[in-house]
Design an enzyme around this catalytic site. Sequence first.
Site, PDB file in Angstrom:
ATOM      1  N   ARG A 177       0.884  -1.183   0.000  1.00  0.00           N
ATOM      2  CA  ARG A 177       0.000   0.000   0.000  1.00  0.00           C
ATOM      3  C   ARG A 177       0.911   1.218   0.000  1.00  0.00           C
ATOM      4  NH1 ARG A 177      -5.309   1.575   3.514  1.00  0.00           N
ATOM      5  NH2 ARG A 177      -6.143   0.154   1.955  1.00  0.00           N
ATOM      6  N   GLN A 214     -10.213  -3.910  -3.265  1.00  0.00           N
ATOM      7  CA  GLN A 214     -11.488  -3.414  -2.748  1.00  0.00           C
ATOM      8  C   GLN A 214     -12.614  -3.747  -3.723  1.00  0.00           C
ATOM      9  OE1 GLN A 214     -12.219  -1.604   0.258  1.00  0.00           O
ATOM     10  NE2 GLN A 214     -14.254  -2.212  -0.430  1.00  0.00           N
ATOM     11  N   ARG A 272     -13.726  -8.382   2.154  1.00  0.00           N
ATOM     12  CA  ARG A 272     -12.311  -8.163   1.847  1.00  0.00           C
ATOM     13  C   ARG A 272     -11.527  -9.444   2.114  1.00  0.00           C
ATOM     14  NH1 ARG A 272     -10.125  -3.140   1.685  1.00  0.00           N
ATOM     15  NH2 ARG A 272      -8.381  -4.294   0.793  1.00  0.00           N
ATOM     16  N   HIS A 285      -7.502   0.848  -6.400  1.00  0.00           N
ATOM     17  CA  HIS A 285      -7.692  -0.016  -5.219  1.00  0.00           C
ATOM     18  C   HIS A 285      -8.401  -1.300  -5.674  1.00  0.00           C
ATOM     19  CE1 HIS A 285      -7.904  -1.201  -1.165  1.00  0.00           C
ATOM     20  NE2 HIS A 285      -8.756  -0.337  -0.663  1.00  0.00           N
ATOM     21  N   CYS A 321     -16.366   1.837   0.828  1.00  0.00           N
ATOM     22  CA  CYS A 321     -15.230   0.953   1.151  1.00  0.00           C
ATOM     23  C   CYS A 321     -14.804   1.068   2.602  1.00  0.00           C
ATOM     24  CB  CYS A 321     -14.063   1.258   0.217  1.00  0.00           C
ATOM     25  SG  CYS A 321     -13.373   2.913   0.423  1.00  0.00           S
ATOM     26  N   ASP A 349     -17.208   7.547  -1.106  1.00  0.00           N
ATOM     27  CA  ASP A 349     -15.970   7.323  -0.353  1.00  0.00           C
ATOM     28  C   ASP A 349     -15.627   8.656   0.304  1.00  0.00           C
ATOM     29  OD1 ASP A 349     -13.564   6.281   0.601  1.00  0.00           O
ATOM     30  OD2 ASP A 349     -12.528   6.380  -1.333  1.00  0.00           O
TER      31      ASP A 349
HETATM   32  N1   CP Z   1     -11.263  -0.014   2.554  1.00  0.00           N
HETATM   33  C1   CP Z   1      -9.985  -0.071   2.948  1.00  0.00           C
HETATM   34  O1   CP Z   1      -9.077  -0.325   2.158  1.00  0.00           O
HETATM   35  O2   CP Z   1      -9.809   0.142   4.280  1.00  0.00           O
HETATM   36  P1   CP Z   1      -8.423   0.340   5.046  1.00  0.00           P
HETATM   37  O3   CP Z   1      -7.865   1.659   4.626  1.00  0.00           O
HETATM   38  O4   CP Z   1      -8.786   0.306   6.503  1.00  0.00           O
HETATM   39  O5   CP Z   1      -7.502  -0.787   4.667  1.00  0.00           O
HETATM   40  N1  NVA Z   2      -9.931   6.864  -1.210  1.00  0.00           N
HETATM   41  C1  NVA Z   2      -9.519   6.412   0.106  1.00  0.00           C
HETATM   42  C2  NVA Z   2      -9.726   4.943   0.250  1.00  0.00           C
HETATM   43  C3  NVA Z   2      -9.397   4.395   1.604  1.00  0.00           C
HETATM   44  C4  NVA Z   2      -9.587   2.921   1.706  1.00  0.00           C
HETATM   45  C5  NVA Z   2      -8.065   6.783   0.323  1.00  0.00           C
HETATM   46  O1  NVA Z   2      -7.256   6.606  -0.593  1.00  0.00           O
HETATM   47  O2  NVA Z   2      -7.737   7.258   1.415  1.00  0.00           O
END
Ligand code: CP
Ligand code: NVA
Length: 316
Positions: free
Chosen positions: A114, A144, A299, A141, A271, A232
Amino acid sequence: MSEVGGQIRHFLDLEDAGADDIAAMIADAIDRKDARAGRPKGAPDADAPLAGRVLALVFEKSSTRTRVSFDIAMRQLGGSVLLLDSASSQLGRGESIADTARVLSRMVDGIMLRTDDHAKIEEMARHATVPVINGLTDRSHPCQIVADLLTVIEHGKALPGLEVAWFGDGNNVLHSILEAAGLFMFNVRVATPAGYEPDPTFVALARAGGAQVTLTQDARAAARGADLLVTDTWISMGQADAAEKRAAMTPYRVDAALMAEAKPDALFLHCLPAHIGDEVSEEVFESPRSVVFDEAENRIHAQKSVLLWSFGLLGS
Ligand code: CP
Ligand code: NVA
């Protein structure tokens, strides 16, 4: 085996697997989820297909769901994980992605990353000799969205022809939804303020796959007759929390009035993490049409399929 036809199976975006293999992932996730119903969450599946394999979870950004679900997914598949973050690893002191990829490839069987800049995960994949999985970048993502597709199918909706409405920021999650739309032929109405539209590359990708994509600033029009309403956070990780952005986003909050425009059996997806009162009202978030906690649980089940695919044990 983590190579198929001499190719390492990196999962940086949905197109790396393609529609047929993602459909196979979803089918396998449903089967595995059914087969282990009622068992303790950390108990391995009967076949423990990833016994002995170790996945490195590398986080350059915060996470709850991605971190926990990859860990539990690996336990259920019989494998294990180790956790690295930039603050406590040499990545945070400037060791290159290329060297990190080469070192981790000698020590573990797969890498989930990540990070912020998508170019970093591409660099990781270029130098790794084990599969690399995208656990979120600023651009996309994909894990997700495999969980989201699974959730929608579990709730009895067929993907082709589905009318999906997105509200708020044109961000990484929306990009992966657009990618999925092109693969599975569902339509996306994107309602954002001016200046917050998604990357045109993903709009073009969806349209090239045959999906209809509508870009609008009219949230009501986007919601009208929709099957799914999705939103989101207005402020993604790494973005400035600017008052002017929040003000621009306010008309795109998913509230009861917006839900009332959609089909009577429309679902609400997010998400998570959610910011109640910003992108979604408490009433919608807590309503029976909100499937956000199914989505979060999925997930785990979706990631098990992504992992099996990456290790060459699922798909074509
Ligand atoms: N939806 C998601 O990816 O959550 P986190 O940021 O908690 O991993
Ligand atoms: N769009 C959000 C998703 C988090 C899971 C971010 O990138 O912070």
